[in-house]
Enzyme design. Structure first.
Site, PDB file in Angstrom:
ATOM      1  N   VAL A  18       0.832  -1.206   0.000  1.00 45.36           N
ATOM      2  CA  VAL A  18       0.000   0.000   0.000  1.00 45.36           C
ATOM      3  C   VAL A  18       0.870   1.262   0.000  1.00 45.36           C
ATOM      4  O   VAL A  18       0.664   2.183  -0.802  1.00 45.36           O
ATOM      5  CB  VAL A  18      -0.945   0.010   1.232  1.00 45.36           C
ATOM      6  CG1 VAL A  18      -1.780   1.286   1.256  1.00 45.36           C
ATOM      7  CG2 VAL A  18      -1.843  -1.227   1.227  1.00 45.36           C
ATOM      8  N   LYS A 206     -13.653  -5.884  10.084  1.00 47.15           N
ATOM      9  CA  LYS A 206     -14.328  -4.956   9.166  1.00 47.15           C
ATOM     10  C   LYS A 206     -15.779  -4.715   9.579  1.00 47.15           C
ATOM     11  O   LYS A 206     -16.262  -3.579   9.546  1.00 47.15           O
ATOM     12  CB  LYS A 206     -14.260  -5.491   7.737  1.00 47.15           C
ATOM     13  CG  LYS A 206     -12.841  -5.454   7.177  1.00 47.15           C
ATOM     14  CD  LYS A 206     -12.757  -6.195   5.864  1.00 47.15           C
ATOM     15  CE  LYS A 206     -11.341  -6.190   5.320  1.00 47.15           C
ATOM     16  NZ  LYS A 206     -11.149  -7.150   4.236  1.00 47.15           N
TER      17      LYS A 206
HETATM   18  N1  LIG Z   1      -2.378  -4.949   0.933  1.00 49.09           N
HETATM   19  C1  LIG Z   1      -3.697  -4.703   0.832  1.00 49.09           C
HETATM   20  O1  LIG Z   1      -4.347  -5.046  -0.163  1.00 49.09           O
HETATM   21  C2  LIG Z   1      -4.408  -3.978   1.936  1.00 49.09           C
HETATM   22  C3  LIG Z   1      -5.784  -3.659   1.783  1.00 49.09           C
HETATM   23  C4  LIG Z   1      -6.438  -2.950   2.807  1.00 49.09           C
HETATM   24  C5  LIG Z   1      -5.728  -2.614   3.947  1.00 49.09           C
HETATM   25  N2  LIG Z   1      -4.405  -2.974   4.077  1.00 49.09           N
HETATM   26  C6  LIG Z   1      -3.715  -2.592   5.313  1.00 49.09           C
HETATM   27  O2  LIG Z   1      -2.661  -1.703   4.987  1.00 49.09           O
HETATM   28  C7  LIG Z   1      -1.562  -1.888   5.894  1.00 49.09           C
HETATM   29  C8  LIG Z   1      -0.288  -2.141   5.104  1.00 49.09           C
HETATM   30  O3  LIG Z   1      -0.456  -3.317   4.333  1.00 49.09           O
HETATM   31  P1  LIG Z   1       0.628  -3.744   3.221  1.00 49.09           P
HETATM   32  O4  LIG Z   1       0.012  -4.886   2.491  1.00 49.09           O
HETATM   33  O5  LIG Z   1       1.099  -2.556   2.455  1.00 49.09           O
HETATM   34  O6  LIG Z   1       1.810  -4.280   4.163  1.00 49.09           O
HETATM   35  P2  LIG Z   1       3.312  -4.660   3.729  1.00 49.09           P
HETATM   36  O7  LIG Z   1       3.398  -4.847   2.262  1.00 49.09           O
HETATM   37  O8  LIG Z   1       3.738  -5.763   4.629  1.00 49.09           O
HETATM   38  O9  LIG Z   1       4.165  -3.337   4.094  1.00 49.09           O
HETATM   39  C9  LIG Z   1       4.450  -2.954   5.390  1.00 49.09           C
HETATM   40  C10 LIG Z   1       5.453  -1.816   5.346  1.00 49.09           C
HETATM   41  O10 LIG Z   1       5.650  -1.320   6.668  1.00 49.09           O
HETATM   42  C11 LIG Z   1       7.023  -1.331   6.988  1.00 49.09           C
HETATM   43  N3  LIG Z   1       7.162  -1.618   8.416  1.00 49.09           N
HETATM   44  C12 LIG Z   1       6.620  -2.665   9.089  1.00 49.09           C
HETATM   45  N4  LIG Z   1       6.954  -2.595  10.396  1.00 49.09           N
HETATM   46  C13 LIG Z   1       7.719  -1.487  10.534  1.00 49.09           C
HETATM   47  C14 LIG Z   1       8.372  -0.878  11.632  1.00 49.09           C
HETATM   48  N5  LIG Z   1       8.301  -1.415  12.856  1.00 49.09           N
HETATM   49  N6  LIG Z   1       9.061   0.283  11.426  1.00 49.09           N
HETATM   50  C15 LIG Z   1       9.127   0.815  10.184  1.00 49.09           C
HETATM   51  N7  LIG Z   1       8.508   0.285   9.095  1.00 49.09           N
HETATM   52  C16 LIG Z   1       7.835  -0.854   9.275  1.00 49.09           C
HETATM   53  C17 LIG Z   1       7.649  -2.395   6.116  1.00 49.09           C
HETATM   54  O11 LIG Z   1       9.030  -2.117   5.956  1.00 49.09           O
HETATM   55  P3  LIG Z   1       9.968  -3.036   4.989  1.00 49.09           P
HETATM   56  O12 LIG Z   1       9.517  -2.702   3.583  1.00 49.09           O
HETATM   57  O13 LIG Z   1      11.350  -2.589   5.274  1.00 49.09           O
HETATM   58  O14 LIG Z   1       9.677  -4.452   5.377  1.00 49.09           O
HETATM   59  C18 LIG Z   1       6.831  -2.227   4.828  1.00 49.09           C
HETATM   60  O15 LIG Z   1       7.377  -1.198   4.033  1.00 49.09           O
HETATM   61  C19 LIG Z   1      -1.999  -3.032   6.839  1.00 49.09           C
HETATM   62  O16 LIG Z   1      -2.573  -2.494   7.997  1.00 49.09           O
HETATM   63  C20 LIG Z   1      -3.052  -3.768   6.013  1.00 49.09           C
HETATM   64  O17 LIG Z   1      -3.990  -4.461   6.828  1.00 49.09           O
HETATM   65  C21 LIG Z   1      -3.743  -3.633   3.105  1.00 49.09           C
END
Ligand SMILES: NC(=O)c1ccc[n+]([C@@H]2O[C@H](COP(=O)([O-])OP(=O)(O)OC[C@H]3O[C@@H](n4cnc5c(N)ncnc54)[C@H](OP(=O)(O)O)[C@@H]3O)[C@@H](O)[C@H]2O)c1
Length: 323
Positions: A18, A206
C-alpha cells in the site's frame, strides 16, 4: 495558481504494497493536490524496516527506520505499516499532539478505534480510516456520512477477498477445498499466516468498524460471533451445489433492540440470484439497508496496493483540509 501557504508535511509510515502505491501517486499527483489544497503536500519521509533495500520511485534520501522521529515532525501521518505495535503507539502519539492521522489498519481500528478517536477529539486532531474496510470501496463514507440522516437497519457483505477467492475456486472450478486453500496461498491471495482470513478474523474486524460507523455504538471485536471457512468440507460444497446455492463467508450487522447491534461472520449457503452469491474472486460487496434509502449495494476491489491507496489518498486530502 502559486500556493502561498507553507507546505503540509506528510509522514508515510510503511512502503510495502500500500505505502509504495501511496508514495508514487502522491508524487505523480502533487500539482493536483497542491491546487486542491491551496498549498503543497510534501512527503517529509518514508519509514521502513530495511532502509537499504532498493525502492523504485522512492527517493532513498526520504527513507528512515525511525518512524517515531518522522511522525513527530509531520502535519499528516499516514500509517500503512500494519500490525498492532508499533503502529498503535505511533498513531497515539501523533493524535495526542493534535496531528491528522490516516491509517489502513483494520485490526488496530477494530481493537482500539474508540480510544484513538477520543484522543483525536481531545487534542483537536483527526483519525481517518476509510481504507481499513474494503479498500477502494468508500463504504464508511456512505454508512457514516451519506446515510447520516437516514436509519441503517442492517449491513451484510462479502468483505474478505482471500476467502472469497478460495470459495469461488471450489464452487466454479470444482477444485477440492484443501487444494483451493493451497493454491490461494501459492498465488499470494492468503497471508503467510492465513488464520486471519480463513478463521474470519479479518471480516470480523471490518464488520465491527462498519457497525460502529452505522450506529455510533461501542461494538467490540469480542461481540462478533465468528466462524471461519476452515471447518468446511467438500460435502458442504456439494450440498450447496445440489440446492443451486453457493457458500460465501458473510459478515452481518443488524440493529437489535436488546443487544444494540448483532454482529456475525459465518459461511452461508446463498441462492445463486443473491447479489452476494455473484461476487467473484477478490471482489467485495456490501449491502446496506436503510429505512428511507432502501437497499444499497457497493461492489469493488477490497484489496490491492493501488486500490487501497485510492482510499488512503482520499483520506489524506480530507485530513490535509483540516490542518
Ligand atoms: N495490501 C492490501 O491489499 C491492503 C488492503 C487494505 C488494507 N491494508 C492494510 O494496509 C496496511 C499495510 O499493508 P501492506 O500490504 O502494504 O503491508 P506490507 O506490504 O507488509 O508493508 C508494510 C510496510 O511497513 C514497513 N514496516 C513494518 N513494520 C515497521 C516498523 N516497525 N518500522 C518501520 N517500518 C515498518 C515495512 O518495511 P519493509 O519494507 O522494510 O519491510 C513495509 O514497508 C496493513 O494495515 C493492512 O492491513 C492492506
Amino acid at each position: 495558481m502559486v500556493p502561498s501557504l507553507p507546505p503540509l508535511r506528510l509522514a508515510l509510515l510503511g512502503a510495502g504494497t500500500v505505502g509504495s502505491a501511496v508514495a508514487h501517486r502522491l508524487h505523480e499527483r502533487r500539482q493536483r493536490y497542491a491546487d486542491a489544497l491551496g498549498r503543497p503536500l510534501e512527503l517529509a519521509g518514508v519509514a521502513v524496516r530495511d532502509t537499504g533495500r532498493d525502492r523504485p520511485g522512492i527517493d532513498p534520501a526520504l527513507l528512515t527506520s525511525d518512524a517515531a522521529a518522522l511522525a513527530a515532525r509531520a502535519d499528516v501521518v499516514v500509517e500503512v505499516m500494519g500490525g498492532l505495535e508499533p503502529a498503535g503507539e505511533l498513531i497515539g502519539s501523533a493524535l495526542r499532539r493534535g496531528a491528522q492521522v490516516v491509517t489502513a489498519n483494520k485490526q488496530l481500528i477494530a481493537r482500539r478505534g474508540p480510544e484513538l478517536e477520543a484522543l483525536a477529539a481531545q487534542a483537536g486532531g483527526g483519525l481517518h480510516y476509510e481504507a481499513a474496510v474494503m479498500a477502494a470501496v468508500p463504504v464508511l463514507a456512505v454508512v457514516r456520512e451519506a446515510l447520516a440522516g437516514d436509519e441503517v437497519l442492517g449491513i451484510r457483505g462479502v468483505v474478505n477477498g482471500s476467502t472469497n477467492y478460495v470459495l469461488d475456486l471450489v464452487a466454479r472450478e470444482g477444485v477440492p477445498f484443501a487444494d483451493a486453500v493451497r493454491q490461494a496461498g501459492e498465488l499470494g491471495y492468503l497471508e503467510a499466516d492465513p488464520t486471519e482470513d480463513l478463521e474470519g478474523l479479518d471480516a470480523a474486524a471490518k464488520i465491527v468498524i462498519l457497525a460502529r460507523a452505522a450506529w455510533g455504538l461501542p461494538v467490540a471485536l469480542e461481540d462478533v460471533a465468528v466462524t471461519g471457512i476452515s471447518g468446511l468440507t467438500d460435502a458442504d460444497f456439494a450440498g450447496a451445489a445440489g440446492r443451486d446455492e453457493v457458500l460465501k463467508l458473510v459478515a452481518t450487522a443488524t440493529r437489535d433492540d436488546q443487544r444494540g447491534v448483532r454482529v456475525e461472520v459465518a459461511p452461508r449457503s446463498l441462492p445463486l440470484q443473491d447479489p452476494l452469491a455473484q461476487v467473484r474472486g477478490g471482489t467485495n460487496i456490501l449491502e446496506v439497508d436503510a429505512v428511507s434509502a432502501g437497499p444499497l449495494r457497493l461492489v469493488g476491489a477490497g484489496a490491492g496496493g493501488e486500490e487501497t491507496a485510492s482510499a488512503v489518498l482520499g483520506d489524506v486530502l480530507r485530513a490535509a483540509r483540516r490542518c
